[in-house]
Every structure is written in C-alpha cells, then in structure tokens.
Design a protein around this motif. Structure first.
Motif, PDB file in Angstrom:
ATOM      1  N   GLY A 124       0.596  -1.144   7.010  1.00 45.30           N
ATOM      2  CA  GLY A 124       1.372  -2.372   7.047  1.00 45.30           C
ATOM      3  C   GLY A 124       1.912  -2.765   5.677  1.00 45.30           C
ATOM      4  N   MET A 125       2.687  -3.847   5.672  1.00 48.46           N
ATOM      5  CA  MET A 125       3.286  -4.358   4.444  1.00 48.46           C
ATOM      6  C   MET A 125       2.203  -4.683   3.408  1.00 48.46           C
ATOM      7  SD  MET A 125       6.398  -5.245   3.276  1.00 48.46           S
ATOM      8  CE  MET A 125       7.420  -5.926   4.599  1.00 48.46           C
ATOM      9  N   GLY A 126       2.419  -4.197   2.193  1.00 50.04           N
ATOM     10  CA  GLY A 126       1.508  -4.515   1.104  1.00 50.04           C
ATOM     11  C   GLY A 126       0.259  -3.655   1.051  1.00 50.04           C
ATOM     12  N   ARG A 127       0.061  -2.803   2.028  1.00 52.08           N
ATOM     13  CA  ARG A 127      -1.118  -1.927   2.048  1.00 52.08           C
ATOM     14  C   ARG A 127      -0.710  -0.532   1.564  1.00 52.08           C
ATOM     15  NH1 ARG A 127      -5.453  -5.363   3.080  1.00 52.08           N
ATOM     16  NH2 ARG A 127      -6.624  -3.465   3.507  1.00 52.08           N
ATOM     17  N   ASP A 128      -1.589   0.447   1.769  1.00 52.39           N
ATOM     18  CA  ASP A 128      -1.260   1.844   1.484  1.00 52.39           C
ATOM     19  C   ASP A 128      -2.083   2.728   2.401  1.00 52.39           C
ATOM     20  OD1 ASP A 128      -3.849   2.186   0.336  1.00 52.39           O
ATOM     21  OD2 ASP A 128      -3.105   1.605  -1.633  1.00 52.39           O
ATOM     22  N   HIS A 133       5.124   1.299  -1.782  1.00 54.73           N
ATOM     23  CA  HIS A 133       3.718   0.960  -1.545  1.00 54.73           C
ATOM     24  C   HIS A 133       2.810   2.031  -2.143  1.00 54.73           C
ATOM     25  CE1 HIS A 133       5.781  -1.507   1.438  1.00 54.73           C
ATOM     26  NE2 HIS A 133       4.687  -2.220   1.552  1.00 54.73           N
ATOM     27  N   GLY A 134       1.607   1.595  -2.483  1.00 63.05           N
ATOM     28  CA  GLY A 134       0.634   2.525  -3.034  1.00 63.05           C
ATOM     29  C   GLY A 134       1.191   3.241  -4.250  1.00 63.05           C
ATOM     30  N   GLN A 135       1.086   4.547  -4.241  1.00 60.87           N
ATOM     31  CA  GLN A 135       1.568   5.344  -5.369  1.00 60.87           C
ATOM     32  C   GLN A 135       2.875   6.071  -5.062  1.00 60.87           C
ATOM     33  OE1 GLN A 135      -1.586   7.561  -7.522  1.00 60.87           O
ATOM     34  NE2 GLN A 135      -3.002   6.665  -6.040  1.00 60.87           N
ATOM     35  N   LEU A 177       0.579   6.802  14.618  1.00 60.56           N
ATOM     36  CA  LEU A 177      -0.202   5.569  14.619  1.00 60.56           C
ATOM     37  C   LEU A 177       0.373   4.628  13.577  1.00 60.56           C
ATOM     38  CD1 LEU A 177      -2.797   3.797  15.112  1.00 60.56           C
ATOM     39  CD2 LEU A 177      -3.973   5.311  13.487  1.00 60.56           C
ATOM     40  N   GLY A 178       0.688   3.384  13.956  1.00 59.90           N
ATOM     41  CA  GLY A 178       1.285   2.466  12.994  1.00 59.90           C
ATOM     42  C   GLY A 178       0.797   1.044  13.177  1.00 59.90           C
ATOM     43  N   PHE A 179       0.653   0.353  12.056  1.00 61.69           N
ATOM     44  CA  PHE A 179       0.248  -1.054  12.047  1.00 61.69           C
ATOM     45  C   PHE A 179       1.335  -1.900  11.410  1.00 61.69           C
ATOM     46  CE2 PHE A 179      -1.761  -4.323   9.177  1.00 61.69           C
ATOM     47  CZ  PHE A 179      -1.912  -5.294  10.159  1.00 61.69           C
ATOM     48  N   SER A 180       1.788  -2.937  12.105  1.00 63.60           N
ATOM     49  CA  SER A 180       2.714  -3.929  11.562  1.00 63.60           C
ATOM     50  C   SER A 180       3.998  -3.252  11.071  1.00 63.60           C
ATOM     51  CB  SER A 180       2.012  -4.739  10.470  1.00 63.60           C
ATOM     52  OG  SER A 180       2.658  -5.979  10.247  1.00 63.60           O
ATOM     53  N   LEU A 181       4.315  -3.325   9.783  1.00 60.69           N
ATOM     54  CA  LEU A 181       5.486  -2.625   9.262  1.00 60.69           C
ATOM     55  C   LEU A 181       5.454  -1.158   9.668  1.00 60.69           C
ATOM     56  CD1 LEU A 181       7.966  -2.159   7.413  1.00 60.69           C
ATOM     57  CD2 LEU A 181       6.348  -1.985   5.487  1.00 60.69           C
ATOM     58  N   GLY A 182       4.304  -0.522   9.520  1.00 64.64           N
ATOM     59  CA  GLY A 182       4.177   0.882   9.900  1.00 64.64           C
ATOM     60  C   GLY A 182       4.373   1.110  11.385  1.00 64.64           C
ATOM     61  N   GLY A 183       4.010   0.116  12.198  1.00 57.22           N
ATOM     62  CA  GLY A 183       4.236   0.226  13.630  1.00 57.22           C
ATOM     63  C   GLY A 183       5.715   0.200  13.974  1.00 57.22           C
TER      64      GLY A 183
END
Length: 231
Positions: free
Chosen positions: A32-36, A61-63, A94-100
């Motif tokens: 999701g947004m802000g995660r990695d 996001h992340g690196q 598999l996706g959560f929020s933004l990733g979804g």
C-alpha cells in the motif's frame, strides 16, 4: 529465508524481496501507499514452503526509484516490466490498497498471466470524498510524497474504462474487506466484485483497512485456503 534484490526496469532501479523456493508457485505481492515490500514478510513466512512470495517496492517507495512523476498506469507498467524481467507466468497477484488497485489494472491488461487475484480492502477507484493530503510531507514520511499527492486524484475518480475492463479478469478472485472498522467504502468493494466474472468477497470483522496486519491469522487462513482452491 528472505533475499533482497535490485533489478533495472525501464523506469529505473527497483528493489524486491523474495521468500521461498523458485520452483514453488509464485505470489507477487504489491504493498500500500507509504509501505514497501517488507509489509509482506510475515505473509511470506506464513505461506511457505508451499509458495514463493515476491514483494516489489513500487516506484517512489522503499528503495525503488523515485521518478518524480506518478500515475496508477505507470505503476501498472512497472509491474508488467517486472513480471517480464522475472519471466513470471501463471502467478498469483496479491495487492493491498494502492497495490490492490495496481493489481486490478495489471490483471485486466494481462489476464492470461494471472492464475488468481487477491486484494485486501481495495475497491477499484471511484469518485468519493476524502480530505486531500497536505502539499508538504508530514514528518517521518519515508516514501516520495509526490506519489501521494499525484495519485490521490486518480484514487478518488471513476475511470469508466478501468471499470469496464474488470470483466477481462477471468481468473478466480478473492476480495477481502475489513468491514465497518475500515475507512474504505465497503460497498465499492462489493461493486468491484460484481464486475469480475469469478469473484467472491469475504469480510474479516474488525480488520479495518490493513487487515493483513490487524487480523493476520484470519487473513492468512483465508489466503491459504483460496490459494489451495479450498475457498
């Protein structure tokens, strides 16, 4: 054992995490947004050794590369380039929020590549009111704040083409939702599922939005049953 890798894609260098043996069925996980990608570490351990989990740090996001310019379709194209680079086929997405959202867009553009689709408390974007993010990043933000400010309008606007193309996602889909404790509009998750040819919605009570963290045991139970074709 989780290994971290860097890969060069058209938009720049991306980092991803890989857990499990390469000969196992692959789950490609989008955060999701802000995660990695580390947001999926516990999930990766829970589904091993039956599955290999690959978790990509999305652009900004992340690196992974900070491109300065962000859109949901650009992120979809990053995922497409990543899938091609790793030569993935017949994989679980598999996706959560933004990733979804990015997962929906990838699956409708490349339906033959996706074996199963799982989203976590994520509808396809529709027009709904939510306070806009501040122009300047709050203290402690670790991702590129431009991603948040530029993606916000897309995440709160109905794109008729995206909704129409949900019908192209013919693989089995599981849409998990967090119920009344989530700030995400739950009825839009039901609307999304109705546009998919083979989808089911399961509510995890008390899960809220990040239900893969708040209700981890229930989440992994539903996930593993679905991946094994038992749900």
């Amino acid at each position: 054992m989780t290994a971290q890798h860097t890969i060069r894609l058209p938009a720049g260098d991306f980092v991803y995490r890989e857990t499990g043996m390469p000969d196992r069925p692959t789950v490609l996980a989008l955060h999701g947004m802000g995660r990695d990608g580390s947001d999926w570490d516990a999930t990766a351990q829970a589904i091993a050794p039956q599955f290999r989990l690959v978790a990509l740090d999305l652009r900004g996001h992340g690196q992974s590369v900070r491109t300065g310019q962000y859109s949901l379709e650009a992120m979809r194209d990053d995922v497409a380039a990543f899938v091609d680079a790793l030569q993935l086929s017949d994989f679980v997405l598999l996706g959560f929020s933004l990733g979804g959202v990015v997962a929906y867009l990838y699956a409708q553009s490349h339906p033959a590549r996706v074996r199963q689709l799982v989203t976590v408390d994520t509808p396809l974007p529709t027009t709904w009111e939510q306070p806009a993010p501040p122009a300047q990043a709050p203290e402690g933000v670790r991702h590129d704040w431009n991603a948040t400010t530029q993606l916000f309008p897309e995440l709160h606007t109905t794109n008729d083409r995206w909704w129409h193309d949900l019908a192209r996602i013919t693989c089995p889909a599981l849409l998990l939702r967090g119920g009344e404790t989530s700030w995400m509009p739950q009825e839009r998750i039901e609307d999304t599922a109705r546009q998919l040819p083979d989808a089911r919605v399961i509510e995890i009570p008390g899960g809220g939005h990040p239900l893969h963290r708040t209700q981890f045991a229930a989440f992994t139970s539903h996930l593993t049953r679905f991946l094994r074709g038992a749900e």
